[in-house]
Design an enzyme around this catalytic site. Structure first.
Site, PDB file in Angstrom:
ATOM      1  N   SER A   1      68.834 -14.424  41.290  1.00  0.00           N
ATOM      2  CA  SER A   1      68.725 -15.421  42.357  1.00  0.00           C
ATOM      3  C   SER A   1      67.428 -16.219  42.228  1.00  0.00           C
ATOM      4  O   SER A   1      66.428 -15.742  41.674  1.00  0.00           O
ATOM      5  CB  SER A   1      68.750 -14.750  43.734  1.00  0.00           C
ATOM      6  OG  SER A   1      69.952 -14.035  43.907  1.00  0.00           O
TER       7      SER A   1
HETATM    8  N1  SAM Z   1      69.998  -9.231  43.264  1.00  0.00           N
HETATM    9  C1  SAM Z   1      70.177  -9.713  41.912  1.00  0.00           C
HETATM   10  C2  SAM Z   1      68.904  -9.931  41.189  1.00  0.00           C
HETATM   11  O1  SAM Z   1      67.830  -9.744  41.771  1.00  0.00           O
HETATM   12  O2  SAM Z   1      68.989 -10.268  40.002  1.00  0.00           O
HETATM   13  C3  SAM Z   1      71.011 -10.960  41.842  1.00  0.00           C
HETATM   14  C4  SAM Z   1      72.394 -10.715  42.159  1.00  0.00           C
HETATM   15  S1  SAM Z   1      73.627 -11.760  41.484  1.00  0.00           S
HETATM   16  C5  SAM Z   1      73.380 -13.231  42.395  1.00  0.00           C
HETATM   17  C6  SAM Z   1      75.003 -10.916  42.264  1.00  0.00           C
HETATM   18  C7  SAM Z   1      75.261  -9.536  41.693  1.00  0.00           C
HETATM   19  O3  SAM Z   1      76.231  -8.890  42.523  1.00  0.00           O
HETATM   20  C8  SAM Z   1      75.823  -9.559  40.296  1.00  0.00           C
HETATM   21  O4  SAM Z   1      75.069  -8.759  39.452  1.00  0.00           O
HETATM   22  C9  SAM Z   1      77.238  -9.016  40.475  1.00  0.00           C
HETATM   23  O5  SAM Z   1      77.731  -8.310  39.356  1.00  0.00           O
HETATM   24  C10 SAM Z   1      77.062  -8.120  41.683  1.00  0.00           C
HETATM   25  N2  SAM Z   1      78.284  -7.820  42.432  1.00  0.00           N
HETATM   26  C11 SAM Z   1      79.331  -8.639  42.687  1.00  0.00           C
HETATM   27  N3  SAM Z   1      80.271  -8.007  43.411  1.00  0.00           N
HETATM   28  C12 SAM Z   1      79.803  -6.754  43.641  1.00  0.00           C
HETATM   29  C13 SAM Z   1      80.318  -5.628  44.325  1.00  0.00           C
HETATM   30  N4  SAM Z   1      81.512  -5.646  44.923  1.00  0.00           N
HETATM   31  N5  SAM Z   1      79.571  -4.517  44.365  1.00  0.00           N
HETATM   32  C14 SAM Z   1      78.355  -4.466  43.756  1.00  0.00           C
HETATM   33  N6  SAM Z   1      77.800  -5.506  43.081  1.00  0.00           N
HETATM   34  C15 SAM Z   1      78.527  -6.639  43.027  1.00  0.00           C
END
Ligand code: SAM
Length: 214
Positions: free
Chosen positions: A65
């Site tokens: 993000s």
């Molecule tokens: N917090 C992260 C960082 O600091 O890099 C950025 C997150 S990225 C915008 C969103 C993340 O949510 C991705 O890595 C994705 O694989 C994960 N994600 C999506 N759906 C999910 C779920 N149902 N459960 C857990 N993680 C999930």
């Protein structure tokens, strides 16, 4: 040893100034961002851009993000040292590091195995003691519930009731809700039945993956 040069520290100070100019005020959040080497959470080909206030790809179709978004969500949590916080969407691990740097006990869930494995190695190498789970964030981590705070870092189509259940009474949850673009919502759990939802503006996140993508 983490590769962190004087130039990176200088770039972090500039980034913190940008975040202050955009309205971030929580000293704990700003201090965490000034300490964490964001460049090691990115592929080395992005290193020179690591302290721009922008999201970047981290593999598996996901993103780290934008620092402003990380700061904004964390500020809304009003996180205190020692609190138990659940993050959904570990991704690169940067947001989890911010939470840990503030002194919270961090639990984080990631749906993509490739990212989970890579980030586990990195967070351990950086010395963070973070409880990581590979799995579906919609289910939370019931064995450690309730949480003082919950932060979701992917766009959810609707409020996951299982996460509301795992939030302590008096707790705060920050979650981007909506398909396509999202509204940042702050959930205040005043009692088991009194749930207040505040709107904190427009953001754009990668979508939260459902069970089908496991
Ligand atoms: N917090 C992260 C960082 O600091 O890099 C950025 C997150 S990225 C915008 C969103 C993340 O949510 C991705 O890595 C994705 O694989 C994960 N994600 C999506 N759906 C999910 C779920 N149902 N459960 C857990 N993680 C999930």
């Amino acid at each position: 040893m983490v590769y962190d040069l004087a130039k990176h520290k200088g770039q972090r100070s500039k980034l913190v100034r940008i975040l202050i100019d955009k309205g971030i005020r929580d000293e704990k959040v700003l201090k965490a961002i000034s300490r964490i080497p964001r460049h090691v959470f990115l592929d080395s080909s992005f290193e020179e851009f690591a302290y721009q206030d922008k999201p970047f790809p981290i593999g598996a179709g996901q993103t780290i993000s934008q620092p402003y978004t990380v700061a904004f969500q964390t500020e809304l949590l009003q996180l205190q040292k020692g609190e138990k916080v659940l993050e959904v969407g570990t991704g690169s691990g940067y947001q989890a590091a911010v939470l840990a740097e503030i002194g919270a006990k961090v639990y984080t869930i990631e749906r993509q195995k490739e990212l989970f494995d890579k980030t586990k190695v990195l967070l351990e190498r950086l010395g963070y003691k973070i409880n990581m789970k590979f799995g579906d964030g919609y289910q939370g981590m019931p064995s450690y519930a309730p949480y003082d705070k919950i932060i979701v870092t992917a766009g959810a189509p609707e409020l996951p009731q299982e996460l509301v259940k795992q939030l302590k009474v008096g707790g705060r949850m920050v979650i981007p809700l909506g398909e396509g673009s999202q509204k940042m919502k702050l959930i205040l759990k005043n009692s088991e039945t009194d749930i207040v939802i505040e709107d904190h503006g427009d953001f754009r996140f990668v979508p939260m993956l459902g069970n089908k993508n496991a």
